[in-house]
Design an enzyme around this catalytic site. Structure first.
Site, PDB file in Angstrom:
ATOM      1  N   PRO A 124       0.828  -1.217   0.000  1.00  0.00           N
ATOM      2  CG  PRO A 124       0.005  -1.050   2.169  1.00  0.00           C
ATOM      3  CD  PRO A 124       0.689  -1.993   1.237  1.00  0.00           C
ATOM      4  CB  THR A 150      -0.273   7.404   1.227  1.00  0.00           C
ATOM      5  OG1 THR A 150      -1.039   6.602   2.119  1.00  0.00           O
ATOM      6  CG2 THR A 150      -0.819   8.822   1.206  1.00  0.00           C
ATOM      7  CG  HIS A 199      -3.123   0.847   7.578  1.00  0.00           C
ATOM      8  ND1 HIS A 199      -2.024   0.365   8.247  1.00  0.00           N
ATOM      9  CD2 HIS A 199      -2.689   1.946   6.876  1.00  0.00           C
ATOM     10  CE1 HIS A 199      -0.972   1.138   7.970  1.00  0.00           C
ATOM     11  NE2 HIS A 199      -1.359   2.094   7.138  1.00  0.00           N
ATOM     12  CG  ASN A 202       3.030   1.783   8.794  1.00  0.00           C
ATOM     13  OD1 ASN A 202       3.845   0.944   9.193  1.00  0.00           O
ATOM     14  ND2 ASN A 202       2.748   1.955   7.511  1.00  0.00           N
ATOM     15  CE1 TYR A 224      -1.396   7.066  10.024  1.00  0.00           C
ATOM     16  CE2 TYR A 224      -0.390   5.097   9.114  1.00  0.00           C
ATOM     17  CZ  TYR A 224      -0.501   6.477   9.171  1.00  0.00           C
ATOM     18  OH  TYR A 224       0.299   7.263   8.376  1.00  0.00           O
ATOM     19  CG  ASN A 270      10.653  -5.574  13.394  1.00  0.00           C
ATOM     20  OD1 ASN A 270      10.002  -4.932  12.581  1.00  0.00           O
ATOM     21  ND2 ASN A 270      11.851  -6.080  13.140  1.00  0.00           N
ATOM     22  NE  ARG A 282      11.107   2.534   0.046  1.00  0.00           N
ATOM     23  CZ  ARG A 282      12.089   2.393   0.914  1.00  0.00           C
ATOM     24  NH1 ARG A 282      12.835   3.422   1.217  1.00  0.00           N
ATOM     25  NH2 ARG A 282      12.318   1.213   1.479  1.00  0.00           N
ATOM     26  CE1 TYR A 333       3.044   9.951   0.694  1.00  0.00           C
ATOM     27  CE2 TYR A 333       4.956  11.264   1.328  1.00  0.00           C
ATOM     28  CZ  TYR A 333       4.252  10.086   1.385  1.00  0.00           C
ATOM     29  OH  TYR A 333       4.723   9.044   2.126  1.00  0.00           O
TER      30      TYR A 333
END
Ligand SMILES: Cc1cc2nc3c(=O)[nH]c(=O)nc-3n(C[C@H](O)[C@H](O)[C@H](O)COP(=O)(O)O)c2cc1C
Length: 362
Positions: A23, A25, A172, A175, A177, A228, A316, A343
Protein backbone atom coordinates in the site's frame (compact mmCIF):
# COMPACT_ATOMS: atom_id res chain seq x y z
CA UNK A 1 10.94 -24.85 -5.05
CA UNK A 2 8.40 -22.03 -4.92
CA UNK A 3 9.36 -18.94 -6.89
CA UNK A 4 8.08 -15.37 -6.96
CA UNK A 5 6.31 -16.22 -10.21
CA UNK A 6 4.21 -19.11 -8.90
CA UNK A 7 0.50 -18.57 -8.27
CA UNK A 8 -0.92 -18.46 -4.75
CA UNK A 9 -4.35 -18.06 -3.14
CA UNK A 10 -5.18 -15.56 -0.38
CA UNK A 11 -8.62 -16.83 0.72
CA UNK A 12 -10.99 -15.93 -2.12
CA UNK A 13 -8.32 -14.11 -4.12
CA UNK A 14 -6.25 -16.07 -6.65
CA UNK A 15 -2.92 -14.35 -7.33
CA UNK A 16 -1.05 -15.03 -10.57
CA UNK A 17 2.28 -14.52 -8.80
CA UNK A 18 3.76 -13.80 -5.36
CA UNK A 19 4.81 -10.23 -6.05
CA UNK A 20 2.44 -7.95 -4.16
CA UNK A 21 2.23 -4.19 -4.51
CA UNK A 22 2.44 -2.75 -0.99
CA UNK A 23 0.00 0.00 0.00
CA UNK A 24 1.31 3.42 -1.03
CA UNK A 25 -0.33 6.74 -0.17
CA UNK A 26 0.07 8.98 -3.22
CA UNK A 27 -2.36 11.84 -2.46
CA UNK A 28 -3.93 12.09 -5.92
CA UNK A 29 -7.61 12.20 -4.85
CA UNK A 30 -9.36 15.49 -4.11
CA UNK A 31 -10.41 17.18 -0.86
CA UNK A 32 -13.59 15.09 -0.86
CA UNK A 33 -11.42 11.94 -0.93
CA UNK A 34 -12.85 10.84 -4.30
CA UNK A 35 -10.66 8.67 -6.57
CA UNK A 36 -10.36 9.55 -10.27
CA UNK A 37 -9.25 8.47 -13.76
CA UNK A 38 -5.60 9.40 -13.11
CA UNK A 39 -5.53 6.94 -10.21
CA UNK A 40 -7.15 4.30 -12.44
CA UNK A 41 -4.33 4.77 -14.95
CA UNK A 42 -1.66 4.47 -12.22
CA UNK A 43 -3.07 1.28 -10.74
CA UNK A 44 -3.75 -0.33 -14.14
CA UNK A 45 -0.09 0.25 -15.09
CA UNK A 46 0.84 -1.93 -12.09
CA UNK A 47 -1.76 -4.68 -12.65
CA UNK A 48 0.82 -7.41 -13.31
CA UNK A 49 1.38 -7.60 -9.54
CA UNK A 50 -0.17 -10.76 -8.11
CA UNK A 51 -2.19 -8.43 -5.89
CA UNK A 52 -2.28 -4.65 -5.59
CA UNK A 53 -3.00 -3.35 -2.11
CA UNK A 54 -4.50 0.11 -2.53
CA UNK A 55 -3.15 3.18 -0.84
CA UNK A 56 -4.53 3.65 2.66
CA UNK A 57 -8.19 4.66 2.31
CA UNK A 58 -10.20 6.45 5.00
CA UNK A 59 -13.16 4.61 6.50
CA UNK A 60 -14.67 7.90 7.72
CA UNK A 61 -14.04 11.63 7.76
CA UNK A 62 -12.97 11.23 11.40
CA UNK A 63 -10.37 8.63 10.44
CA UNK A 64 -8.77 10.36 7.45
CA UNK A 65 -6.01 12.87 8.08
CA UNK A 66 -3.92 12.87 4.94
CA UNK A 67 -4.55 15.64 2.38
CA UNK A 68 -5.94 14.31 -0.91
CA UNK A 69 -6.00 10.69 0.26
CA UNK A 70 -9.07 8.70 -0.80
CA UNK A 71 -12.01 7.44 1.25
CA UNK A 72 -14.64 4.73 1.19
CA UNK A 73 -17.48 6.13 3.25
CA UNK A 74 -19.81 7.57 0.62
CA UNK A 75 -21.37 6.88 -2.76
CA UNK A 76 -19.21 9.35 -4.72
CA UNK A 77 -16.08 7.60 -3.42
CA UNK A 78 -17.49 4.20 -4.40
CA UNK A 79 -18.16 5.53 -7.90
CA UNK A 80 -14.60 6.90 -8.10
CA UNK A 81 -13.08 3.60 -6.98
CA UNK A 82 -15.08 1.74 -9.66
CA UNK A 83 -12.90 3.48 -12.27
CA UNK A 84 -9.84 2.04 -10.53
CA UNK A 85 -11.05 -1.52 -9.94
CA UNK A 86 -12.45 -1.81 -13.48
CA UNK A 87 -9.16 -0.61 -15.01
CA UNK A 88 -7.13 -3.05 -12.87
CA UNK A 89 -9.42 -5.98 -13.69
CA UNK A 90 -9.40 -5.07 -17.37
CA UNK A 91 -5.58 -5.26 -17.24
CA UNK A 92 -5.80 -8.71 -15.61
CA UNK A 93 -4.96 -7.67 -12.03
CA UNK A 94 -6.41 -8.05 -8.54
CA UNK A 95 -6.81 -5.24 -6.00
CA UNK A 96 -7.62 -5.05 -2.27
CA UNK A 97 -8.60 -1.83 -0.47
CA UNK A 98 -6.52 -0.86 2.55
CA UNK A 99 -8.97 0.32 5.23
CA UNK A 100 -7.59 3.18 7.33
CA UNK A 101 -8.48 4.99 10.53
CA UNK A 102 -5.56 7.17 11.56
CA UNK A 103 -6.74 7.71 15.15
CA UNK A 104 -4.61 10.31 16.93
CA UNK A 105 -2.74 11.08 13.69
CA UNK A 106 -5.71 12.99 12.20
CA UNK A 107 -5.28 16.74 12.60
CA UNK A 108 -8.54 18.57 13.50
CA UNK A 109 -8.01 20.87 10.47
CA UNK A 110 -8.89 17.93 8.22
CA UNK A 111 -12.51 18.18 9.39
CA UNK A 112 -12.93 15.19 11.67
CA UNK A 113 -13.03 17.07 14.98
CA UNK A 114 -10.77 16.22 17.91
CA UNK A 115 -8.87 13.03 17.06
CA UNK A 116 -9.75 9.79 18.84
CA UNK A 117 -7.46 7.03 20.04
CA UNK A 118 -7.16 4.21 22.55
CA UNK A 119 -6.04 6.79 25.11
CA UNK A 120 -5.57 10.55 25.44
CA UNK A 121 -2.12 10.92 23.88
CA UNK A 122 -0.32 13.20 21.44
CA UNK A 123 1.74 11.83 18.56
CA UNK A 124 5.27 13.15 18.12
CA UNK A 125 6.31 15.28 15.16
CA UNK A 126 3.92 16.95 12.74
CA UNK A 127 0.62 16.27 11.00
CA UNK A 128 0.09 16.83 7.28
CA UNK A 129 -2.65 19.41 6.67
CA UNK A 130 -3.77 21.44 3.65
CA UNK A 131 -1.88 24.37 5.18
CA UNK A 132 1.37 22.44 5.64
CA UNK A 133 2.72 20.62 8.68
CA UNK A 134 1.27 21.35 12.13
CA UNK A 135 1.82 19.80 15.58
CA UNK A 136 -0.55 16.94 16.37
CA UNK A 137 -3.50 17.58 18.69
CA UNK A 138 -4.06 15.52 21.82
CA UNK A 139 -6.50 12.68 21.20
CA UNK A 140 -9.61 11.91 23.20
CA UNK A 141 -9.87 8.41 24.71
CA UNK A 142 -12.55 6.49 22.84
CA UNK A 143 -15.64 5.52 24.82
CA UNK A 144 -17.22 2.09 24.34
CA UNK A 145 -19.83 3.82 22.15
CA UNK A 146 -17.02 5.32 20.02
CA UNK A 147 -15.48 1.87 19.66
CA UNK A 148 -18.78 0.37 18.49
CA UNK A 149 -19.28 3.21 16.03
CA UNK A 150 -15.76 2.92 14.56
CA UNK A 151 -16.00 -0.87 14.31
CA UNK A 152 -19.23 -0.27 12.38
CA UNK A 153 -17.43 2.22 10.12
CA UNK A 154 -14.86 -0.47 9.23
CA UNK A 155 -17.67 -2.87 8.29
CA UNK A 156 -19.44 -0.23 6.17
CA UNK A 157 -16.21 0.70 4.40
CA UNK A 158 -15.56 -3.00 3.69
CA UNK A 159 -19.03 -3.32 2.12
CA UNK A 160 -18.34 -0.18 0.12
CA UNK A 161 -15.06 -1.71 -1.04
CA UNK A 162 -16.86 -4.74 -2.42
CA UNK A 163 -19.52 -2.47 -3.99
CA UNK A 164 -16.62 -0.60 -5.65
CA UNK A 165 -15.37 -3.82 -7.24
CA UNK A 166 -12.39 -4.54 -4.96
CA UNK A 167 -11.43 -8.21 -4.68
CA UNK A 168 -11.03 -7.85 -0.92
CA UNK A 169 -9.77 -5.56 1.82
CA UNK A 170 -6.72 -5.20 4.01
CA UNK A 171 -7.28 -3.72 7.46
CA UNK A 172 -4.45 -1.24 8.15
CA UNK A 173 -3.08 -2.43 11.47
CA UNK A 174 0.41 -1.02 10.95
CA UNK A 175 2.47 2.15 11.24
CA UNK A 176 1.07 3.69 14.40
CA UNK A 177 -2.52 4.23 13.19
CA UNK A 178 -5.67 3.46 15.21
CA UNK A 179 -5.50 -0.36 15.28
CA UNK A 180 -1.81 -0.14 16.21
CA UNK A 181 -2.59 2.52 18.85
CA UNK A 182 -4.86 -0.03 20.57
CA UNK A 183 -2.37 -2.91 20.19
CA UNK A 184 0.74 -1.34 21.70
CA UNK A 185 1.62 -0.46 25.26
CA UNK A 186 3.29 2.82 24.20
CA UNK A 187 -0.09 4.27 23.15
CA UNK A 188 -2.76 2.21 24.97
CA UNK A 189 -3.10 3.16 28.66
CA UNK A 190 -6.72 2.09 29.08
CA UNK A 191 -7.85 0.54 32.31
CA UNK A 192 -10.97 -1.16 30.88
CA UNK A 193 -11.04 -4.45 28.95
CA UNK A 194 -9.47 -2.81 25.84
CA UNK A 195 -6.19 -2.04 27.61
CA UNK A 196 -3.55 -3.45 29.91
CA UNK A 197 -2.97 -7.15 29.19
CA UNK A 198 -2.12 -8.42 25.70
CA UNK A 199 -5.47 -10.21 25.66
CA UNK A 200 -7.23 -6.88 26.26
CA UNK A 201 -5.12 -5.00 23.72
CA UNK A 202 -6.10 -7.58 21.08
CA UNK A 203 -9.81 -6.85 21.66
CA UNK A 204 -10.16 -3.87 19.31
CA UNK A 205 -8.45 -5.52 16.33
CA UNK A 206 -10.45 -8.70 16.98
CA UNK A 207 -13.73 -6.77 16.91
CA UNK A 208 -12.69 -4.95 13.72
CA UNK A 209 -11.80 -8.22 11.97
CA UNK A 210 -15.00 -9.92 13.12
CA UNK A 211 -17.08 -6.99 11.87
CA UNK A 212 -15.29 -6.76 8.52
CA UNK A 213 -15.39 -10.54 8.07
CA UNK A 214 -19.08 -10.53 9.00
CA UNK A 215 -19.75 -7.81 6.42
CA UNK A 216 -17.95 -9.27 3.39
CA UNK A 217 -16.82 -12.80 4.35
CA UNK A 218 -13.50 -13.51 6.06
CA UNK A 219 -12.18 -15.09 2.86
CA UNK A 220 -11.85 -11.54 1.48
CA UNK A 221 -10.05 -10.03 4.47
CA UNK A 222 -6.36 -9.48 5.19
CA UNK A 223 -4.49 -7.32 7.68
CA UNK A 224 -1.14 -5.50 7.84
CA UNK A 225 1.16 -4.92 10.81
CA UNK A 226 4.55 -3.29 11.43
CA UNK A 227 5.60 -5.42 14.40
CA UNK A 228 9.19 -4.67 15.26
CA UNK A 229 9.95 -0.99 15.02
CA UNK A 230 8.88 2.35 16.46
CA UNK A 231 6.58 4.12 13.97
CA UNK A 232 4.91 7.49 14.61
CA UNK A 233 5.46 7.17 18.34
CA UNK A 234 3.95 3.66 18.56
CA UNK A 235 5.89 0.58 19.64
CA UNK A 236 5.63 -2.24 22.12
CA UNK A 237 7.77 -3.33 25.06
CA UNK A 238 7.23 -6.99 24.13
CA UNK A 239 6.62 -7.33 20.37
CA UNK A 240 7.31 -11.06 20.35
CA UNK A 241 4.73 -11.82 23.05
CA UNK A 242 2.17 -9.51 21.44
CA UNK A 243 2.57 -10.80 17.89
CA UNK A 244 2.64 -14.49 18.78
CA UNK A 245 -0.63 -13.98 20.71
CA UNK A 246 -1.94 -12.14 17.67
CA UNK A 247 -0.91 -15.03 15.37
CA UNK A 248 -3.01 -17.39 17.49
CA UNK A 249 -5.95 -14.98 17.29
CA UNK A 250 -5.65 -14.57 13.50
CA UNK A 251 -5.62 -18.36 13.19
CA UNK A 252 -8.80 -18.62 15.31
CA UNK A 253 -10.48 -15.92 13.24
CA UNK A 254 -9.42 -17.67 10.00
CA UNK A 255 -7.98 -14.50 8.50
CA UNK A 256 -6.53 -15.86 5.24
CA UNK A 257 -3.55 -13.53 4.79
CA UNK A 258 -1.40 -11.05 6.65
CA UNK A 259 1.30 -8.62 5.58
CA UNK A 260 4.17 -7.78 7.91
CA UNK A 261 6.32 -4.74 7.36
CA UNK A 262 9.36 -6.06 9.18
CA UNK A 263 12.40 -3.88 9.60
CA UNK A 264 15.83 -5.44 9.25
CA UNK A 265 18.05 -2.42 9.87
CA UNK A 266 17.97 0.94 11.64
CA UNK A 267 16.03 3.74 9.94
CA UNK A 268 17.90 6.76 8.52
CA UNK A 269 17.04 8.58 11.79
CA UNK A 270 18.65 5.80 13.85
CA UNK A 271 15.58 3.92 15.14
CA UNK A 272 16.76 0.36 15.78
CA UNK A 273 14.32 -2.51 15.11
CA UNK A 274 13.62 -5.38 17.50
CA UNK A 275 13.98 -8.99 16.29
CA UNK A 276 11.62 -9.90 13.42
CA UNK A 277 8.52 -11.71 14.72
CA UNK A 278 7.62 -13.61 11.55
CA UNK A 279 9.70 -16.72 12.42
CA UNK A 280 7.73 -17.08 15.67
CA UNK A 281 4.37 -16.31 14.03
CA UNK A 282 4.83 -18.81 11.19
CA UNK A 283 4.20 -22.05 13.15
CA UNK A 284 1.15 -20.52 14.88
CA UNK A 285 -0.60 -19.17 11.79
CA UNK A 286 -1.54 -21.27 8.74
CA UNK A 287 -2.68 -18.40 6.48
CA UNK A 288 -0.48 -16.74 3.91
CA UNK A 289 2.26 -14.40 5.13
CA UNK A 290 3.47 -11.50 2.98
CA UNK A 291 6.74 -9.93 4.08
CA UNK A 292 7.65 -6.34 3.25
CA UNK A 293 10.47 -3.91 3.62
CA UNK A 294 13.49 -3.02 1.52
CA UNK A 295 13.36 -6.03 -0.80
CA UNK A 296 14.82 -6.29 -4.26
CA UNK A 297 14.67 -9.29 -6.58
CA UNK A 298 17.57 -11.17 -5.01
CA UNK A 299 16.60 -10.62 -1.37
CA UNK A 300 12.95 -11.42 -2.13
CA UNK A 301 13.94 -14.74 -3.71
CA UNK A 302 16.16 -15.55 -0.74
CA UNK A 303 13.42 -14.69 1.76
CA UNK A 304 10.85 -16.82 -0.07
CA UNK A 305 13.28 -19.75 -0.05
CA UNK A 306 13.49 -19.58 3.78
CA UNK A 307 9.91 -20.85 3.94
CA UNK A 308 8.39 -18.18 6.21
CA UNK A 309 6.96 -15.89 3.54
CA UNK A 310 4.41 -16.98 0.93
CA UNK A 311 4.81 -13.73 -0.98
CA UNK A 312 6.84 -10.52 -0.88
CA UNK A 313 5.41 -7.02 -1.18
CA UNK A 314 7.25 -4.11 -2.74
CA UNK A 315 6.45 -0.47 -2.07
CA UNK A 316 8.90 2.06 -3.50
CA UNK A 317 10.06 -0.27 -6.32
CA UNK A 318 6.45 -0.32 -7.61
CA UNK A 319 6.30 3.48 -7.65
CA UNK A 320 9.12 3.74 -10.20
CA UNK A 321 8.78 0.35 -11.95
CA UNK A 322 5.19 -0.12 -13.09
CA UNK A 323 6.25 -3.39 -14.74
CA UNK A 324 8.14 -4.62 -11.67
CA UNK A 325 7.05 -8.23 -12.22
CA UNK A 326 8.45 -8.27 -15.74
CA UNK A 327 11.67 -6.61 -14.58
CA UNK A 328 12.21 -9.13 -11.81
CA UNK A 329 11.57 -11.94 -14.26
CA UNK A 330 14.10 -10.51 -16.71
CA UNK A 331 16.63 -9.67 -13.99
CA UNK A 332 16.51 -6.11 -15.34
CA UNK A 333 17.70 -3.14 -13.28
CA UNK A 334 15.14 -1.28 -11.17
CA UNK A 335 14.60 2.44 -11.66
CA UNK A 336 14.91 4.57 -8.50
CA UNK A 337 11.84 6.39 -7.16
CA UNK A 338 11.76 10.18 -6.95
CA UNK A 339 10.77 11.02 -3.36
CA UNK A 340 9.88 14.59 -4.36
CA UNK A 341 6.76 13.43 -6.21
CA UNK A 342 5.50 10.81 -3.71
CA UNK A 343 2.71 13.11 -2.48
CA UNK A 344 2.98 16.05 -4.88
CA UNK A 345 -0.30 15.53 -6.78
CA UNK A 346 -0.74 15.36 -10.54
CA UNK A 347 0.65 12.96 -13.15
CA UNK A 348 4.35 13.78 -12.74
CA UNK A 349 6.20 11.05 -10.84
CA UNK A 350 2.96 9.08 -10.81
CA UNK A 351 1.93 7.71 -14.21
CA UNK A 352 5.03 8.72 -16.20
CA UNK A 353 7.56 6.09 -15.04
CA UNK A 354 8.24 4.11 -18.22
CA UNK A 355 7.91 0.37 -18.54
CA UNK A 356 11.13 -1.46 -19.30
CA UNK A 357 12.56 -0.93 -22.72
CA UNK A 358 12.36 -4.01 -24.94
CA UNK A 359 16.12 -3.72 -25.42
CA UNK A 360 16.72 -3.89 -21.67
CA UNK A 361 14.72 -7.11 -21.48
CA UNK A 362 16.74 -8.80 -24.20
C1 LIG B 1 5.22 7.08 -0.54
C2 LIG B 1 4.87 6.02 0.46
C3 LIG B 1 3.56 5.87 0.87
C4 LIG B 1 3.20 4.86 1.76
N1 LIG B 1 1.89 4.69 2.09
C5 LIG B 1 1.51 3.63 2.85
C6 LIG B 1 0.13 3.37 3.08
O1 LIG B 1 -0.76 4.05 2.57
N2 LIG B 1 -0.17 2.31 3.86
C7 LIG B 1 0.80 1.52 4.44
O2 LIG B 1 0.46 0.57 5.15
N3 LIG B 1 2.12 1.74 4.20
C8 LIG B 1 2.47 2.76 3.42
N4 LIG B 1 3.82 2.94 3.12
C9 LIG B 1 4.79 1.93 3.53
C10 LIG B 1 5.03 0.95 2.37
O3 LIG B 1 3.87 0.16 2.14
C11 LIG B 1 6.18 -0.01 2.66
O4 LIG B 1 5.93 -0.68 3.88
C12 LIG B 1 7.52 0.69 2.75
O5 LIG B 1 7.71 1.57 1.66
C13 LIG B 1 8.68 -0.33 2.80
O6 LIG B 1 8.64 -1.16 1.65
P1 LIG B 1 9.62 -0.90 0.38
O7 LIG B 1 11.02 -0.96 0.95
O8 LIG B 1 9.34 -2.03 -0.55
O9 LIG B 1 9.30 0.45 -0.15
C14 LIG B 1 4.20 3.98 2.28
C15 LIG B 1 5.53 4.16 1.89
C16 LIG B 1 5.86 5.15 0.99
C17 LIG B 1 7.31 5.28 0.54
Amino acid sequence: MTTLFDPVRFGAIALANRIVMAPLTRARSNRDAIPNALMAEYYAQRASAGLIISEATGISREGLGWPNAPGLWNEAQVEGWKLVTEAVHEAGGKIAAQLWHMGRLVHPDLGGGRPVSASATTAPDYAHTYEGKKPYAQSREMTKADIQRVVGDYATAAKNAIASGFDGVQVHGANGYLVDQFLRDSSNFRTDNYGGSIENRLRFVTEVLEAVGGAIGMERVGIRFSPNILVQGVEDSEPLALFTALAVRLEELKVPWIELREAHRPTPTGVVPAEPVSPAMRPLYSGKIVLNGDYDGASARARLAEGIADAISFGRPFISNPDLVERLKAGAPLAPADTGTFYSGGPSGYVDYPAMDEAEAA
